[in-house]
Design an enzyme around this catalytic site. Structure first.
Site, short mmCIF file in Angstrom:
data_model
loop_
_atom_site.label_atom_id
_atom_site.label_comp_id
_atom_site.label_asym_id
_atom_site.label_seq_id
_atom_site.Cartn_x
_atom_site.Cartn_y
_atom_site.Cartn_z
N ASP A 63 0.85 -1.19 0.00
CA ASP A 63 0.00 0.00 0.00
C ASP A 63 0.89 1.25 0.00
O ASP A 63 2.08 1.17 -0.25
CB ASP A 63 -0.94 -0.01 1.22
CG ASP A 63 -0.16 -0.20 2.52
OD1 ASP A 63 1.09 -0.17 2.51
OD2 ASP A 63 -0.83 -0.38 3.57
N ASP A 64 0.32 2.41 0.31
CA ASP A 64 1.10 3.64 0.25
C ASP A 64 1.79 3.93 1.57
O ASP A 64 1.70 5.03 2.10
CB ASP A 64 0.20 4.80 -0.16
CG ASP A 64 -0.23 4.63 -1.60
OD1 ASP A 64 0.59 4.15 -2.39
OD2 ASP A 64 -1.39 4.94 -1.92
#
Ligand code: WTA
Length: 657
Positions: free
Chosen positions: A527-528
């Protein structure tokens, strides 16, 4: 030094000493058997001597215990939990769970209905068992020669005094207390004092900025903030109290005023007289706490009452208040500690983590003390020690590549000490995938196999479980006692972030592969979230800090491979129309991030971007930015769906500005 590689965020190490042996500088007191571990192909075997004395000494023994933990979890965990003190036993079930969002609200409960106290189990229980004279904490300060130690009985006294003071100022069960302290003994003391009276601690790492601290205070609205006036980091003095002052001023503007700032006078860093003071709100710890009684009755809490909040980064801007409760967390951290480090009562255990992170909660404070262990709390950096007494090494926080693993094994551990490469998260409370050092041949870079009670699965993009040798997204199929129960004040975000991406499972946010022998290999966040020297940083947090600069119009942040830190922070910035890009602006942008989050989140690279690659619907294509950042220009892929494909060439041309 024991910790020299940036790849190793935390090195947990154990040394064997005769119990009660003097000071930490005698870490080389006992030399263990010199039998070398043997290496075959890519497998590293524990020495037969090590396995013979280990709590779990063979793959078969592990498998037998693991099978029981999965097939009969209630019996397995209640047997273990019975070793702790419970004022009342749980009823009716050992655990109840729904982790499938399709079946309703996600809910995890362990030992519900039981009452206990984790501080009682960590301190009083050990003192009552006759171990009051055993050293609980060896403290080593920033400067050579600054040190201290506390026995279990002394630690209990200090904790009780603070508990009594907190009660006296009106802190009670369920109230939040924010702790913003460096690695002084007062940090674990403050955590335990809160736990003793049922208050909920929220430790904020003392490297966070005033703004980050304020954000956390606004979210959990503590009755008290505990800090110290200053701390020395190498030659520098950091005025922690002033950071707290500024955070509290900001919070008051937003309608949250904290009435009490309990300040420990850290004499070695700063004189009391030089400390800025707000009469009526600020109180010196040393002036009040020692006046209180060293006896404090325990507040018995439900196993599912909250123990602490710890904020962590997610893929959106606002940090998440990960909430852990009491009973399950207690049982899980104690058990994982015991097995992952093959703990023996004569061991001295040192975890280099700061209590500002989850590792310092579970494996500096609670896990070891619940086992009656002697811990080392270290404020500064490491000087030279003989490593002959080391028995087990640990590593956590990020994928450890095989060459770093071999350095750790060969150089730090003299090719003798098994390494516990432990995969877990703030959310999981304790180790999830980790080798039991006497049981498994290890593969450098693999966290090996799941801990008892943990059922990991690898799923594909559609959420289908994949078997055997494969790679995909790492999920967990069943709750475990140490699991977090919610995000504070935002159960919906809890479900959306962790349980909705792959319905039926807890989604970890990590990529993972499993090899032909069933070993798990963590490959990093999908994910980020960026992992810089083991610090979890959300790209969105850095972006919002950058755009807070008046001349920055837009920012996109990606992680890039970094030789020392694992990942580095690479920021693309678009400036407000008409503003020229300059060296001064670059520095100020970096400063904006330091001020808003903390120095550890400062971008490694600022890349001026007159335009960002966006889809026609306006979504930034980070995939392309990652390739540009890592200079993999022949792997840009399809850029034809961009609203303006020419920005890509423009960005490449500006790469080296
Ligand atoms: C990463 C730290 C590979 C992972 C305890 C996870 C790891 C994140 C390992 C959690 C490991 C942690 N091997 N990666 N042994 N341990 N990670 O919440 O990406 O600060 O999701 O907790 O660190 O970071 P957190």
């Amino acid at each position: 030094s024991l910790v020299t590689s940036g790849h190793l965020r935390h090195v947990e190490s154990m040394a064997q000493l005769p119990s009660g042996a003097g000071k930490i500088s005698h870490l080389n007191a006992v030399i263990l058997g010199e039998a070398l571990a043997s290496e075959e192909n890519d497998l590293v075997f524990p020495s037969p001597e090590f396995s013979a004395q280990a709590l779990v000494s063979s793959p078969e023994q592990y498998q037998q215990m693991y099978r029981r933990s999965i097939e009969e979890p209630a019996d397995f965990w209640s047997d273990i939990a019975s070793q702790f003190f419970w004022k009342e036993k749980w009823h009716p079930e050992v655990y109840a769970e729904n982790i499938d969002v399709r079946k309703g609200t996600v809910k995890i409960e362990w030992f519900k209905g039981a009452t206990t106290n984790i501080c009682y189990n960590a301190l009083d229980r050990n003192v009552e068992a006759g171990n009051g004279g055993k050293i609980a904490i060896y403290w080593e300060g920033n400067e050579p020669g600054q040190d201290g130690q506390l026995t279990y009985a002394e630690l209990l006294d200090k904790v009780c005094q603070l508990s009594n003071y907190l009660k006296h100022v009106g802190v009670g069960k369920g109230d939040a207390v924010v702790i913003y302290l460096p690695m002084l003994m007062e940090l674990p003391i403050a955590m335990l004092a809160c736990a003793r009276i049922g208050a909920v601690h929220s430790v904020v790492f003392a490297g966070f900025s005033a703004e980050s601290l304020a954000q956390r205070i606004l979210d959990c609205k503590p009755k008290v903030v505990i800090t110290c006036n200053a701390v020395r980091r190498g030659p520098k003095t950091i005025h922690l109290k002033e950071i707290v002052d500024s955070a509290l001023t900001d919070c008051a503007k937003d309608g949250v005023s904290v009435g009490l700032c309990l300040t420990y006078e850290n004499q070695s860093a700063m004189e009391r007289e030089a400390t800025k003071w707000q009469e009526g709100r600020d109180v010196w710890w040393q002036d009040v706490v020692p006046k209180f009684s060293t006896k404090c009755l325990v507040e018995w809490v439900d196993a599912e009452d909250p123990l602490f909040l710890l904020y962590t980064s997610g893929s959106t801007g606002k940090p998440k208040g990960v909430l852990h409760t009491t009973g399950g967390y207690m049982v899980y951290t104690a058990t994982t500690f015991k097995y992952a480090f093959d703990y023996k009562p004569s061991d001295i255990y040192w975890c280099t983590a700061d209590c500002g992170w989850i590792t310092g909660h579970s494996y500096v404070t609670y896990g070891p003390l619940l086992n009656g262990a002697t811990i080392v709390v270290f404020e500064g950096y490491v000087t030279r020690y003989s490593r002959k007494s080391l028995r087990v090494l640990g590593s956590v926080g990020e994928p450890i590549n095989p060459s770093a693993w071999r350095w750790f094994f060969n150089v730090v551990g003299d090719s003798r000490c098994p390494i516990s490469d432990t995969w877990w998260q703030t959310e999981t409370g304790g180790f999830m995938i980790a080798p039991l050092p006497g049981a498994w041949p290890q593969k450098p870079g693999s966290a090996t196999f799941p801990f008892f009670g943990v059922l990991p699965v690898i799923v594909d993009e559609k959420g289908n479980e994949i078997e055997g040798e494969c790679s995909g997204y790492l999920c967990i199929k069943k709750s475990w006692p140490g699991a977090f129960r919610t995000l504070y004040g935002d159960h919906e975000r809890f479900e959306t972030t962790y349980f909705k991406p792959f319905p039926g499972y807890y989604f970890t946010g990590d990529g993972c592969s499993r090899d032909q022998d069933g070993y798990y290999w963590l490959t990093g966040r999908v994910d980020d979230v960026i992992n810089v020297s083991g610090h979890r940083i959300g790209t969105a947090e850095v972006e919002s800090a950058l755009v807070s600069h008046p001349q920055c119009a837009e920012a996109a942040v990606v992680g890039v491979e970094h030789e020392v830190k694992g990942q580095g922070i690479y920021a693309f910035v678009t400036l407000v129309e008409g503003v020229p890009y300059s060296e001064e602006l670059r520095k100020n942008l970096i400063l904006a991030v330091r001020n808003q989050i903390g120095a550890f989140a400062a971008p490694d690279k600022i890349h001026w971007a007159p335009g960002l690659p966006k889809t026609r619907s306006g979504k930034i294509m980070r995939r392309i930015l990652r390739k540009i950042a890592s200079r993999q220009l022949d792997e840009l892929g399809d850029t034809s769906t961009l609203a303006d494909p020419s920005v890509v060439d423009q960005l490449i041309a500006l790469s080296d500005r």
